[in-house]
Design a protein around this motif. Sequence first.
Motif, PDB file in Angstrom:
ATOM      1  N   LEU A 157       0.819  -1.208   0.000  1.00  0.00           N
ATOM      2  CA  LEU A 157       0.000   0.000   0.000  1.00  0.00           C
ATOM      3  C   LEU A 157       0.859   1.266   0.000  1.00  0.00           C
ATOM      4  O   LEU A 157       1.964   1.286   0.522  1.00  0.00           O
ATOM      5  CB  LEU A 157      -0.906   0.022   1.227  1.00  0.00           C
ATOM      6  CG  LEU A 157      -1.902  -1.130   1.368  1.00  0.00           C
ATOM      7  CD1 LEU A 157      -2.720  -0.949   2.640  1.00  0.00           C
ATOM      8  CD2 LEU A 157      -2.818  -1.220   0.149  1.00  0.00           C
ATOM      9  N   TRP A 158       0.297   2.304  -0.596  1.00  0.00           N
ATOM     10  CA  TRP A 158       0.894   3.639  -0.524  1.00  0.00           C
ATOM     11  C   TRP A 158       0.168   4.420   0.570  1.00  0.00           C
ATOM     12  O   TRP A 158      -1.060   4.373   0.660  1.00  0.00           O
ATOM     13  CB  TRP A 158       0.734   4.367  -1.860  1.00  0.00           C
ATOM     14  CG  TRP A 158       1.624   3.874  -2.951  1.00  0.00           C
ATOM     15  CD1 TRP A 158       1.592   2.642  -3.535  1.00  0.00           C
ATOM     16  CD2 TRP A 158       2.676   4.599  -3.603  1.00  0.00           C
ATOM     17  NE1 TRP A 158       2.567   2.557  -4.505  1.00  0.00           N
ATOM     18  CE2 TRP A 158       3.244   3.740  -4.568  1.00  0.00           C
ATOM     19  CE3 TRP A 158       3.183   5.881  -3.457  1.00  0.00           C
ATOM     20  CZ2 TRP A 158       4.296   4.123  -5.393  1.00  0.00           C
ATOM     21  CZ3 TRP A 158       4.224   6.274  -4.275  1.00  0.00           C
ATOM     22  CH2 TRP A 158       4.783   5.402  -5.231  1.00  0.00           C
ATOM     23  N   PHE A 159       0.941   5.137   1.379  1.00  0.00           N
ATOM     24  CA  PHE A 159       0.360   5.951   2.447  1.00  0.00           C
ATOM     25  C   PHE A 159       0.755   7.408   2.237  1.00  0.00           C
ATOM     26  O   PHE A 159       1.942   7.742   2.217  1.00  0.00           O
ATOM     27  CB  PHE A 159       0.844   5.478   3.814  1.00  0.00           C
ATOM     28  CG  PHE A 159       0.264   4.173   4.245  1.00  0.00           C
ATOM     29  CD1 PHE A 159      -0.958   4.129   4.903  1.00  0.00           C
ATOM     30  CD2 PHE A 159       0.924   2.990   3.979  1.00  0.00           C
ATOM     31  CE1 PHE A 159      -1.503   2.914   5.302  1.00  0.00           C
ATOM     32  CE2 PHE A 159       0.387   1.770   4.371  1.00  0.00           C
ATOM     33  CZ  PHE A 159      -0.833   1.735   5.039  1.00  0.00           C
ATOM     34  N   LYS A 160      -0.255   8.256   2.087  1.00  0.00           N
ATOM     35  CA  LYS A 160       0.000   9.682   1.955  1.00  0.00           C
ATOM     36  C   LYS A 160       0.176  10.319   3.332  1.00  0.00           C
ATOM     37  O   LYS A 160      -0.480   9.919   4.293  1.00  0.00           O
ATOM     38  CB  LYS A 160      -1.171  10.375   1.258  1.00  0.00           C
ATOM     39  CG  LYS A 160      -1.393   9.974  -0.186  1.00  0.00           C
ATOM     40  CD  LYS A 160      -2.569  10.762  -0.736  1.00  0.00           C
ATOM     41  CE  LYS A 160      -2.873  10.408  -2.171  1.00  0.00           C
ATOM     42  NZ  LYS A 160      -4.024  11.193  -2.700  1.00  0.00           N
ATOM     43  N   GLN A 161       1.038  11.338   3.385  1.00  0.00           N
ATOM     44  CA  GLN A 161       1.164  12.126   4.600  1.00  0.00           C
ATOM     45  C   GLN A 161       0.432  13.461   4.487  1.00  0.00           C
ATOM     46  O   GLN A 161       0.214  14.134   5.494  1.00  0.00           O
ATOM     47  CB  GLN A 161       2.640  12.383   4.913  1.00  0.00           C
ATOM     48  CG  GLN A 161       3.437  11.096   5.148  1.00  0.00           C
ATOM     49  CD  GLN A 161       4.866  11.376   5.539  1.00  0.00           C
ATOM     50  OE1 GLN A 161       5.147  11.821   6.658  1.00  0.00           O
ATOM     51  NE2 GLN A 161       5.787  11.147   4.613  1.00  0.00           N
ATOM     52  N   HIS A 162       0.087  13.813   3.254  1.00  0.00           N
ATOM     53  CA  HIS A 162      -0.617  15.075   2.994  1.00  0.00           C
ATOM     54  C   HIS A 162      -1.658  14.836   1.902  1.00  0.00           C
ATOM     55  O   HIS A 162      -1.525  13.910   1.099  1.00  0.00           O
ATOM     56  CB  HIS A 162       0.369  16.164   2.567  1.00  0.00           C
ATOM     57  CG  HIS A 162       1.402  16.487   3.600  1.00  0.00           C
ATOM     58  ND1 HIS A 162       1.128  17.236   4.718  1.00  0.00           N
ATOM     59  CD2 HIS A 162       2.716  16.135   3.694  1.00  0.00           C
ATOM     60  CE1 HIS A 162       2.216  17.341   5.455  1.00  0.00           C
ATOM     61  NE2 HIS A 162       3.197  16.687   4.858  1.00  0.00           N
ATOM     62  N   PRO A 163      -2.673  15.708   1.825  1.00  0.00           N
ATOM     63  CA  PRO A 163      -3.795  15.462   0.919  1.00  0.00           C
ATOM     64  C   PRO A 163      -3.565  15.922  -0.524  1.00  0.00           C
ATOM     65  O   PRO A 163      -4.395  16.627  -1.100  1.00  0.00           O
ATOM     66  CB  PRO A 163      -4.931  16.253   1.574  1.00  0.00           C
ATOM     67  CG  PRO A 163      -4.239  17.423   2.191  1.00  0.00           C
ATOM     68  CD  PRO A 163      -2.934  16.870   2.709  1.00  0.00           C
ATOM     69  N   PHE A 164      -2.427  15.535  -1.113  1.00  0.00           N
ATOM     70  CA  PHE A 164      -2.232  15.835  -2.533  1.00  0.00           C
ATOM     71  C   PHE A 164      -2.040  14.533  -3.307  1.00  0.00           C
ATOM     72  O   PHE A 164      -1.809  13.462  -2.727  1.00  0.00           O
ATOM     73  CB  PHE A 164      -1.072  16.808  -2.759  1.00  0.00           C
ATOM     74  CG  PHE A 164       0.260  16.381  -2.194  1.00  0.00           C
ATOM     75  CD1 PHE A 164       0.996  15.349  -2.768  1.00  0.00           C
ATOM     76  CD2 PHE A 164       0.802  17.025  -1.090  1.00  0.00           C
ATOM     77  CE1 PHE A 164       2.223  14.965  -2.265  1.00  0.00           C
ATOM     78  CE2 PHE A 164       2.039  16.647  -0.567  1.00  0.00           C
ATOM     79  CZ  PHE A 164       2.743  15.616  -1.164  1.00  0.00           C
ATOM     80  N   CYS A 165      -2.109  14.623  -4.606  1.00  0.00           N
ATOM     81  CA  CYS A 165      -2.056  13.458  -5.493  1.00  0.00           C
ATOM     82  C   CYS A 165      -0.771  12.649  -5.273  1.00  0.00           C
ATOM     83  O   CYS A 165       0.319  13.207  -5.160  1.00  0.00           O
ATOM     84  CB  CYS A 165      -2.148  13.932  -6.938  1.00  0.00           C
ATOM     85  SG  CYS A 165      -2.089  12.610  -8.166  1.00  0.00           S
ATOM     86  N   SER A 166      -0.904  11.329  -5.260  1.00  0.00           N
ATOM     87  CA  SER A 166       0.260  10.475  -5.039  1.00  0.00           C
ATOM     88  C   SER A 166       1.293  10.598  -6.155  1.00  0.00           C
ATOM     89  O   SER A 166       2.471  10.293  -5.946  1.00  0.00           O
ATOM     90  CB  SER A 166      -0.170   9.013  -4.891  1.00  0.00           C
ATOM     91  OG  SER A 166      -0.799   8.545  -6.069  1.00  0.00           O
ATOM     92  N   ALA A 167       0.870  11.069  -7.335  1.00  0.00           N
ATOM     93  CA  ALA A 167       1.816  11.267  -8.436  1.00  0.00           C
ATOM     94  C   ALA A 167       2.839  12.357  -8.117  1.00  0.00           C
ATOM     95  O   ALA A 167       3.874  12.456  -8.782  1.00  0.00           O
ATOM     96  CB  ALA A 167       1.075  11.617  -9.725  1.00  0.00           C
ATOM     97  N   ALA A 168       2.550  13.168  -7.099  1.00  0.00           N
ATOM     98  CA  ALA A 168       3.463  14.252  -6.711  1.00  0.00           C
ATOM     99  C   ALA A 168       4.363  13.878  -5.546  1.00  0.00           C
ATOM    100  O   ALA A 168       5.205  14.684  -5.135  1.00  0.00           O
ATOM    101  CB  ALA A 168       2.655  15.500  -6.340  1.00  0.00           C
ATOM    102  N   MET A 169       4.241  12.655  -5.015  1.00  0.00           N
ATOM    103  CA  MET A 169       4.974  12.304  -3.797  1.00  0.00           C
ATOM    104  C   MET A 169       6.490  12.319  -3.994  1.00  0.00           C
ATOM    105  O   MET A 169       7.231  12.787  -3.125  1.00  0.00           O
ATOM    106  CB  MET A 169       4.504  10.952  -3.271  1.00  0.00           C
ATOM    107  CG  MET A 169       3.119  11.006  -2.642  1.00  0.00           C
ATOM    108  SD  MET A 169       2.407   9.382  -2.221  1.00  0.00           S
ATOM    109  CE  MET A 169       3.563   8.773  -1.006  1.00  0.00           C
TER     110      MET A 169
END
Length: 338
Positions: A157-169
Amino acid sequence: MSALFSITAPDDKLKDFLWAFIQGVELAGKFGKLLNPQLALRGWHTTGMIGTLAAAAAVGVYKKVTVKQMCSLLSLAATQTSGLEIQAGSDGKPFNAGMAARDAVSAYVLVENGFKANEDPFSNTRGWFKTIAGIDFSAQEMCKLWLHPAEISQPGLWFKQHPFCSAAMSGYDAAKILYQRGIRTKDCQTVNVHFPSGGDHALRYRLPMTGKEGKFSIEYIIWQVFRSGDVSDELFECPKVSKNFVKWQPCVSHKNDLETSDSAARPTKLTVKLKSGNFESVQVSFPEGSPKCPLSRKKLLEQLHLQVMVSGPEWINFCSKFTNPKWMVSELKQQLGK
């Protein structure tokens, strides 16, 4: 998970809830590998399309429906799948996700009440895969690989730390590295952002006008990091972006010139030309939060803590219950609802 929560009975156990979630993730991952990136490049929102089926599968497993009921459940879910990627940057994108959960639950309620549908929704004649992607589908071949290995563990799984698109991680992580090297917005003459072909497809806003559009703008994310060292979640909800960003944004350009042979990689490279004439460059292929660079247990618990919103003894009690296989989902819902 919202679909599973909505149909939870008082005596449903957490272990059954989590097993159903794993099965839903499995379907989503397997279907995603078959359909993407082409599905997204055609303009479909993957969550709305595949997510509806994944949620329906999870619901069926959770409620232990019969094989025939599962066929009808997936069939009714398939006929409701929808969602346009163009909704990114508006309330329409989370709406797609909400409708996916709602439609999965609606399909389950109908089936539980005797509703029947075509029992071969993935037929290679006029079924779902053939209709939306023009490809054949083999359930037998997919079953051979089911949970071997499980999608939830490989690729994971991918886990975001902030509410922006995962393509920008990856670009976000690269920008933070450059900030630590001393790069600031005032120092930049040009900022080239390098992606593989199609790697910036989801980052559709070069000059976002609102914070929600900024969730899908690598320019907006880099600007925040170079300005203050990190992004501010509040800035992704503002009705209008800063004039300072609008003034700075023209120095950023995209280049689709990166190559990658690793399907798990999501490389992004930042090349900054400074006003001094010097260059700084960094590339990130596996951002923090991706399966190959997972968040630490401490950070995962911090993110969970933010969602649960309890402190002290209540938080310790909450964490301990997760190791209890007899814990009821209703207890979890009650805790989350406090």
